[in-house]
Write a protein that holds these residues in place. Structure first.
Motif, PDB file in Angstrom:
ATOM      1  N   ALA A  64       0.400  -1.400   0.059  1.00 44.61           N
ATOM      2  CA  ALA A  64       0.222   0.501   0.522  1.00 44.61           C
ATOM      3  C   ALA A  64       1.299   1.417  -0.015  1.00 44.61           C
ATOM      4  O   ALA A  64       0.453   2.456  -0.520  1.00 44.61           O
ATOM      5  CB  ALA A  64      -0.829   0.162   0.725  1.00 44.61           C
ATOM      6  N   LYS A  65       2.319   0.749   0.932  1.00 47.26           N
ATOM      7  CA  LYS A  65       2.743   2.401   0.495  1.00 47.26           C
ATOM      8  C   LYS A  65       4.485   1.803  -0.151  1.00 47.26           C
ATOM      9  O   LYS A  65       4.818   1.376   0.945  1.00 47.26           O
ATOM     10  CB  LYS A  65       3.296   2.537   1.848  1.00 47.26           C
ATOM     11  N   PHE A  66       4.339   2.759  -0.440  1.00 48.24           N
ATOM     12  CA  PHE A  66       5.965   2.253  -1.871  1.00 48.24           C
ATOM     13  C   PHE A  66       6.709   3.417  -1.162  1.00 48.24           C
ATOM     14  O   PHE A  66       6.958   4.610  -1.131  1.00 48.24           O
ATOM     15  CB  PHE A  66       5.557   2.336  -3.768  1.00 48.24           C
ATOM     16  N   CYS A  67       7.704   2.590  -1.253  1.00 45.07           N
ATOM     17  CA  CYS A  67       8.905   4.046  -0.829  1.00 45.07           C
ATOM     18  C   CYS A  67      10.538   3.611  -1.210  1.00 45.07           C
ATOM     19  O   CYS A  67      10.528   2.388  -1.771  1.00 45.07           O
ATOM     20  CB  CYS A  67       9.695   4.011   1.236  1.00 45.07           C
ATOM     21  N   ARG A  68      11.014   4.074  -1.586  1.00 42.09           N
ATOM     22  CA  ARG A  68      12.807   4.164  -1.885  1.00 42.09           C
ATOM     23  C   ARG A  68      13.760   4.608  -1.349  1.00 42.09           C
ATOM     24  O   ARG A  68      13.203   6.062  -1.323  1.00 42.09           O
ATOM     25  CB  ARG A  68      12.854   4.617  -3.897  1.00 42.09           C
ATOM     26  N   ARG A  69      14.653   4.498  -0.805  1.00 46.23           N
ATOM     27  CA  ARG A  69      15.470   4.631   0.283  1.00 46.23           C
ATOM     28  C   ARG A  69      16.689   6.215  -1.042  1.00 46.23           C
ATOM     29  O   ARG A  69      16.948   5.886  -2.183  1.00 46.23           O
ATOM     30  CB  ARG A  69      16.277   3.974   0.800  1.00 46.23           C
ATOM     31  N   ILE A  70      16.442   7.102   0.280  1.00 46.76           N
ATOM     32  CA  ILE A  70      17.551   7.515  -0.859  1.00 46.76           C
ATOM     33  C   ILE A  70      19.350   7.710  -0.099  1.00 46.76           C
ATOM     34  O   ILE A  70      18.697   7.961   0.889  1.00 46.76           O
ATOM     35  CB  ILE A  70      16.723   9.057  -0.690  1.00 46.76           C
ATOM     36  N   SER A  71      20.224   7.615  -1.034  1.00 46.67           N
ATOM     37  CA  SER A  71      21.327   7.501  -0.247  1.00 46.67           C
ATOM     38  C   SER A  71      21.846   8.856  -1.141  1.00 46.67           C
ATOM     39  O   SER A  71      22.366   9.044  -1.724  1.00 46.67           O
ATOM     40  CB  SER A  71      22.326   6.561  -0.744  1.00 46.67           C
ATOM     41  N   ILE A  72      22.969   9.688   0.188  1.00 44.55           N
ATOM     42  CA  ILE A  72      23.894  10.469  -0.065  1.00 44.55           C
ATOM     43  C   ILE A  72      24.790  10.177  -1.610  1.00 44.55           C
ATOM     44  O   ILE A  72      25.587  11.248  -2.314  1.00 44.55           O
ATOM     45  CB  ILE A  72      24.833  10.459   0.470  1.00 44.55           C
ATOM     46  N   THR A  73      24.604   9.268  -1.796  1.00 44.96           N
ATOM     47  CA  THR A  73      25.461   8.378  -2.855  1.00 44.96           C
ATOM     48  C   THR A  73      25.437   8.693  -4.079  1.00 44.96           C
ATOM     49  O   THR A  73      25.485   8.062  -5.319  1.00 44.96           O
ATOM     50  CB  THR A  73      26.234   7.268  -2.814  1.00 44.96           C
ATOM     51  N   ASP A  74      23.558   7.963  -4.685  1.00 47.57           N
ATOM     52  CA  ASP A  74      23.217   8.462  -4.975  1.00 47.57           C
ATOM     53  C   ASP A  74      23.045   9.815  -6.080  1.00 47.57           C
ATOM     54  O   ASP A  74      23.607  11.138  -5.566  1.00 47.57           O
ATOM     55  CB  ASP A  74      21.468   8.853  -4.981  1.00 47.57           C
ATOM     56  N   SER A  75      23.195   9.401  -7.815  1.00 43.27           N
ATOM     57  CA  SER A  75      23.579  11.124  -8.379  1.00 43.27           C
ATOM     58  C   SER A  75      22.811  11.606  -8.680  1.00 43.27           C
ATOM     59  O   SER A  75      23.035  13.116  -9.126  1.00 43.27           O
ATOM     60  CB  SER A  75      24.309  10.220  -9.629  1.00 43.27           C
ATOM     61  N   PHE A  76      21.532  11.304  -8.394  1.00 40.42           N
ATOM     62  CA  PHE A  76      20.707  12.410  -8.589  1.00 40.42           C
ATOM     63  C   PHE A  76      19.552  13.216  -8.036  1.00 40.42           C
ATOM     64  O   PHE A  76      19.036  14.584  -7.797  1.00 40.42           O
ATOM     65  CB  PHE A  76      18.644  11.584  -9.111  1.00 40.42           C
ATOM     66  N   ILE A  77      20.127  12.901  -6.025  1.00 36.26           N
ATOM     67  CA  ILE A  77      20.389  13.587  -5.075  1.00 36.26           C
ATOM     68  C   ILE A  77      20.589  14.751  -5.319  1.00 36.26           C
ATOM     69  O   ILE A  77      21.645  15.657  -5.509  1.00 36.26           O
ATOM     70  CB  ILE A  77      20.776  12.803  -3.735  1.00 36.26           C
ATOM     71  N   PRO A  78      19.528  15.944  -4.812  1.00 36.36           N
ATOM     72  CA  PRO A  78      20.072  17.741  -4.910  1.00 36.36           C
ATOM     73  C   PRO A  78      21.033  17.758  -3.768  1.00 36.36           C
ATOM     74  O   PRO A  78      20.484  16.942  -2.520  1.00 36.36           O
ATOM     75  CB  PRO A  78      18.725  18.165  -4.450  1.00 36.36           C
ATOM     76  N   PRO A  79      21.735  18.803  -3.906  1.00 39.29           N
ATOM     77  CA  PRO A  79      22.914  19.602  -2.162  1.00 39.29           C
ATOM     78  C   PRO A  79      22.188  20.214  -1.229  1.00 39.29           C
ATOM     79  O   PRO A  79      22.565  19.263  -0.512  1.00 39.29           O
ATOM     80  CB  PRO A  79      23.251  20.811  -3.087  1.00 39.29           C
ATOM     81  N   GLU A  80      20.643  20.586  -1.235  1.00 40.39           N
ATOM     82  CA  GLU A  80      19.689  20.259  -0.519  1.00 40.39           C
ATOM     83  C   GLU A  80      19.684  18.953   0.281  1.00 40.39           C
ATOM     84  O   GLU A  80      19.007  18.798   1.687  1.00 40.39           O
ATOM     85  CB  GLU A  80      18.686  21.312  -0.621  1.00 40.39           C
ATOM     86  N   ILE A  81      19.603  17.973   0.336  1.00 43.99           N
ATOM     87  CA  ILE A  81      19.068  17.294   1.105  1.00 43.99           C
ATOM     88  C   ILE A  81      20.142  16.530   1.009  1.00 43.99           C
ATOM     89  O   ILE A  81      20.680  15.520   2.353  1.00 43.99           O
ATOM     90  CB  ILE A  81      18.411  16.072   0.152  1.00 43.99           C
ATOM     91  N   ALA A  82      21.204  16.092   0.172  1.00 44.65           N
ATOM     92  CA  ALA A  82      22.285  15.362   0.608  1.00 44.65           C
ATOM     93  C   ALA A  82      23.531  16.367   2.190  1.00 44.65           C
ATOM     94  O   ALA A  82      24.051  16.071   3.157  1.00 44.65           O
ATOM     95  CB  ALA A  82      23.399  16.243  -0.333  1.00 44.65           C
TER      96      ALA A  82
END
Length: 239
Positions: A64-82
Motif C-alpha cells: 500500500a505504501k511504496f518507498c525508495r531509499r535516498i542515499s547520499i551517494t545517489d547521483s540524482f540527489i539534490p545538494p540540499e538533501i545531501a
C-alpha cells in the motif's frame, strides 16, 4: 553561597523537548509534499519526499505504501538533501552533548559546587545549543527554499515518481524542524546569559537571633556540669 539557575532549568527542559522533536523530524518522510497529475501509479495523487526516502500510496502495487531509499551517494540527489543528511546527523550528537553538559552545569548550580567552573559549563552548553540549531536550520531553510521555488528532482525510474510535481508544499518535517530549532535557540540564550546570583548568608549573630544570653546560659550550664560552680555549696558557707 547558592547559585540560582531556575531559568536555565526551564531552558534545559526546552532543549530536551527540542532535541526529541529534532530526532523525530530526521526520520519523517514528508519534508516535501508533492502533488502529481498522473494517478495511474500514485493513486492517491500525493507523494512525500524526505531526506532519507520518498514514498507514496498506491492501490495497484503489491504494497500500500511504496518507498525508495535516498542515499547520499545517489547521483540524482539534490545538494540540499545531501546537506540535510550530513548536517542532521551532525546536529543530533552535538545536541546530546549539549544536554549532558547543561545537566552537569545544573548540578553544579543547585548543589552549590563552584570551583570556578559553573559559568564555563553554562556557557559551553549554550554555545553547543546554538551550534545544534545552526546545523539544523541550514538544511531546513535550504529545503524550504527549494519547495517554495518548486524545484524538481530527477528521480530514477525505479522510484516511479515524476521528475516534477505540478505543485508542492512544505511538509511536517520542515515546520517541525523550525520549531525545534527555535526551542534550542531559546535554551542557548538562557544558558549564555546565566549570571551567578549569590544567595547571602545570614550573619552569625542573626543566626542566634542576636540574643547573647543564650551563650551565657550555655556557659553557665557547662560550668555547673563540670562541678566548678555549685550554688548549694555557697549557701551552706553563708549559714
Amino acid at each position: 553561597m547558592s547559585y540560582l539557575a531556575h531559568w536555565q532549568f526551564f531552558g534545559l527542559v526546552l532543549a530536551v523537548l527540542g532535541l526529541i522533536l529534532m530526532i523525530a523530524t530526521t526520520g519523517v518522510d514528508d519534508w516535501r509534499v508533492w502533488y502529481v497529475d498522473d494517478v495511474s501509479v500514485i493513486t492517491s495523487g500525493t507523494a512525500w519526499v524526505g531526506i532519507w526516502r520518498a514514498c507514496f500510496y498506491s492501490s495497484i502495487l503489491d504494497t500500500a505504501k511504496f518507498c525508495r531509499r535516498i542515499s547520499i551517494t545517489d547521483s540524482f540527489i539534490p545538494p540540499e538533501i545531501a546537506a540535510a543528511q550530513v548536517l542532521c546527523m551532525t546536529a543530533v550528537p552535538v545536541g546530546i552533548a549539549a544536554n549532558l553538559i547543561a545537566g552537569y552545569a545544573m548540578r553544579l548550580a543547585y548543589f552549590n559546587i563552584d570551583g570556578g567552573h559553573v559559568r564555563l559549563f553554562f556557557f559551553s552548553a549554550g554555545a553547543l545549543y546554538f551550534l545544534t540549531a545552526t546545523c539544523w536550520l541550514i538544511p531546513v531553510f535550504w529545503n524550504m527554499n527549494s519547495v517554495l521555488e518548486n524545484h524538481t528532482i530527477d528521480f530514477p525510474p525505479e522510484f516511479l515518481l515524476p521528475p516534477a510535481p505540478y505543485k508542492q508544499e512544505l511538509g511536517l518535517g520542515i515546520t517541525t524542524g523550525i520549531g525545534s530549532s527555535v526551542l534550542l535557540i531559546i535554551s542557548g540564550l538562557l544558558f549564555l546569559f546565566y549570571r551567578q546570583t549569590r544567595k547571602p548568608r545570614k550573619h552569625k549573630a542573626e543566626a542566634t537571633g542576636g540574643n547573647t544570653n543564650l551563650r551565657t546560659d550555655a556557659l553557665d550550664t557547662e560550668i555547673v556540669r563540670e562541678g566548678r560552680y555549685n550554688p548549694a555549696f555557697k549557701i551552706e558557707e553563708k549559714l
